[in-house]
Design a protein around this motif. Structure first.
Motif, PDB file in Angstrom:
ATOM      1  N   ALA A 154       0.854  -1.191   0.000  1.00  0.00           N
ATOM      2  CA  ALA A 154       0.000   0.000   0.000  1.00  0.00           C
ATOM      3  C   ALA A 154       0.886   1.235   0.000  1.00  0.00           C
ATOM      4  CB  ALA A 154      -0.920   0.005   1.219  1.00  0.00           C
ATOM      5  N   GLU A 155       0.632   2.153  -0.950  1.00  0.00           N
ATOM      6  CA  GLU A 155       1.458   3.355  -1.079  1.00  0.00           C
ATOM      7  C   GLU A 155       0.563   4.562  -1.357  1.00  0.00           C
ATOM      8  OE1 GLU A 155       5.051   5.160  -3.915  1.00  0.00           O
ATOM      9  OE2 GLU A 155       4.082   3.249  -4.413  1.00  0.00           O
ATOM     10  N   VAL A 156       0.724   5.616  -0.565  1.00  0.00           N
ATOM     11  CA  VAL A 156       0.010   6.853  -0.815  1.00  0.00           C
ATOM     12  C   VAL A 156       0.658   7.529  -2.030  1.00  0.00           C
ATOM     13  CG1 VAL A 156      -0.634   9.108   0.093  1.00  0.00           C
ATOM     14  CG2 VAL A 156      -0.614   7.121   1.605  1.00  0.00           C
ATOM     15  N   ILE A 157      -0.134   7.765  -3.081  1.00  0.00           N
ATOM     16  CA  ILE A 157       0.447   8.262  -4.326  1.00  0.00           C
ATOM     17  C   ILE A 157       0.083   9.714  -4.633  1.00  0.00           C
ATOM     18  CG2 ILE A 157       0.634   5.979  -5.379  1.00  0.00           C
ATOM     19  CD1 ILE A 157      -1.959   6.522  -6.873  1.00  0.00           C
ATOM     20  N   ASP A 158      -0.887  10.278  -3.937  1.00  0.00           N
ATOM     21  CA  ASP A 158      -1.236  11.676  -4.193  1.00  0.00           C
ATOM     22  C   ASP A 158      -2.059  12.217  -3.030  1.00  0.00           C
ATOM     23  OD1 ASP A 158      -1.325  14.086  -5.473  1.00  0.00           O
ATOM     24  OD2 ASP A 158      -2.420  13.384  -7.244  1.00  0.00           O
ATOM     25  N   VAL A 159      -1.838  13.490  -2.707  1.00  0.00           N
ATOM     26  CA  VAL A 159      -2.562  14.156  -1.618  1.00  0.00           C
ATOM     27  C   VAL A 159      -2.813  15.601  -2.012  1.00  0.00           C
ATOM     28  CG1 VAL A 159      -2.454  14.984   0.769  1.00  0.00           C
ATOM     29  CG2 VAL A 159      -1.622  12.688   0.223  1.00  0.00           C
ATOM     30  N   LYS A 160      -3.996  16.107  -1.720  1.00  0.00           N
ATOM     31  CA  LYS A 160      -4.331  17.517  -1.881  1.00  0.00           C
ATOM     32  C   LYS A 160      -4.779  18.060  -0.526  1.00  0.00           C
ATOM     33  CE  LYS A 160      -5.854  17.572  -6.749  1.00  0.00           C
ATOM     34  NZ  LYS A 160      -4.963  18.616  -7.249  1.00  0.00           N
ATOM     35  N   VAL A 161      -4.243  19.220  -0.133  1.00  0.00           N
ATOM     36  CA  VAL A 161      -4.614  19.867   1.126  1.00  0.00           C
ATOM     37  C   VAL A 161      -5.227  21.222   0.818  1.00  0.00           C
ATOM     38  CG1 VAL A 161      -3.772  20.797   3.329  1.00  0.00           C
ATOM     39  CG2 VAL A 161      -2.786  18.677   2.409  1.00  0.00           C
ATOM     40  N   ASP A 162      -6.302  21.555   1.521  1.00  0.00           N
ATOM     41  CA  ASP A 162      -6.992  22.833   1.321  1.00  0.00           C
ATOM     42  C   ASP A 162      -7.313  23.441   2.676  1.00  0.00           C
ATOM     43  OD1 ASP A 162      -8.795  24.548  -0.730  1.00  0.00           O
ATOM     44  OD2 ASP A 162      -9.881  24.272   1.150  1.00  0.00           O
ATOM     45  N   ARG A 163      -7.077  24.746   2.804  1.00  0.00           N
ATOM     46  CA  ARG A 163      -7.454  25.481   4.018  1.00  0.00           C
ATOM     47  C   ARG A 163      -8.315  26.661   3.588  1.00  0.00           C
ATOM     48  NH1 ARG A 163      -4.002  22.917   7.623  1.00  0.00           N
ATOM     49  NH2 ARG A 163      -1.970  22.373   6.739  1.00  0.00           N
TER      50      ARG A 163
END
Length: 319
Positions: free
Chosen positions: A103-112
């Motif tokens: 299992a590998e995290v391949i993309d992340v988006k962060v919003d504030r």
């Protein structure tokens, strides 16, 4: 010459955001049960549990899409009327984890973002983050709807970007319902909590009779926005009728044969990824890759106490 916006005056509510807002309303998350069609896969009067089809081709990888949200502070927006308007600031993160042996995290988006019903509200800039102003309807329900809508946008952006890469041998599992208007191949929504009963009493009995690793036939539901759906029981169930039951759904534009194939694939793949109670209190429905991704995303949100202090400092400086 561009006119400069006057910074909005904010007051950060001292109420701990982890407890919600001091003034709250009840949210109703129920969906319409209208427009059921039981005859999609088998005739209505022949409904029965369906075991996993071991001959169905399995995807080379399974991806899980999930998002988390955190209210960083409640606030009041001043200067728009006799009374200040209620608002809030929130940090959101959406991510993709790929499972193909590991299992590998391949993309992340962060919003504030800062959510309020004030059209003239400006961004709130702190020492550690910038919260972009977003317009919502007034009241706690309107504010939370705005937060959930923005999180859905982040998740939709991630899923669309992944599908644009041209991968044609995977399964994408979205944690939650498939968003209206989204037409993605090899994609299912994974719904692990049930706030409404969609089936009549006769067909609900089929759900209750499912053994671990069995599913119901595919059915269609909805009026203006239709979608295909089916129920699946994961392993590790307690002896109660709806224990370990999840609902899967997919876009209505897919051919029925493709929908049935998706149902068979999920019945084979997802039970092997069910969590256990000693690792996750939401077991077995909170699948192992989803639980791991959620932990990674919460870490990406940053230190809540640090952000809260910086929010209070920025609001005080702007007054």
């Amino acid at each position: 010459m561009t006119a400069l916006l006057t910074p909005t005056v904010y007051t950060i509510d001292p109420w701990d955001p982890s407890y919600g807002v001091a003034v709250a309303e009840e949210l109703d998350g129920r969906e319409s049960t209208a427009g059921l069609d039981y005859d999609v896969e088998v005739p209505k009067d022949q409904w029965r549990p369906i075991a996993a089809n071991r001959t169905v081709p399995l995807p080379s990888s399974v991806l899980f899409l999930d998002g988390v949200r955190r209210i960083d502070a409640h606030l009041w927006v001043h200067g728009v009327g006799q009374q200040p308007e209620q608002g809030l600031v929130a940090s959101l993160a959406a991510g993709l984890v790929c499972c193909n042996g590991v299992a590998e995290v391949i993309d992340v988006k962060v919003d504030r973002s800062l959510y309020s019903p004030v059209e003239t509200a400006t961004d709130l800039v702190t020492a550690h983050a910038r919260y972009g102003a977003r317009l919502t309807k007034p009241g706690p329900n309107g504010l939370m709807a705005g937060v959930q809508r923005r999180l859905a946008e982040l998740e939709a952006e991630l899923s669309a970007e992944w599908r644009e890469r041209g991968t044609d041998d995977d399964l994408l599992v979205v944690d939650g319902p498939v968003h209206q208007g989204v037409q993605l191949p090899r994609t299912v929504g994974y719904v692990k909590t049930h706030r409404a009963s969609y089936l009549d009493a006769q067909h609900t009995e089929v759900v209750a009779s499912l053994a671990a690793g069995e599913r119901t036939p595919v059915f269609a539901m909805g009026t203006e926005y239709r979608k295909h759906s089916w129920y699946l029981r994961l392993p590790g169930a307690a002896e109660t009728p709806w224990s370990a039951i999840v609902r899967l759904e997919c876009s209505p534009g897919l051919p029925v044969d493709d929908v049935v194939t998706l149902a068979d694939v999920t019945t084979t793949v997802l039970p092997t990824l069910a969590s256990t109670p000693h690792k996750d209190p939401r077991a077995p429905q909170n699948l192992v890759p989803i639980g791991g991704l959620e932990r990674q995303l919460r870490h990406r949100l940053g230190d809540s106490a640090l952000l809260y202090r910086s929010l209070r400092s920025a609001a005080l400086r702007a007054r």
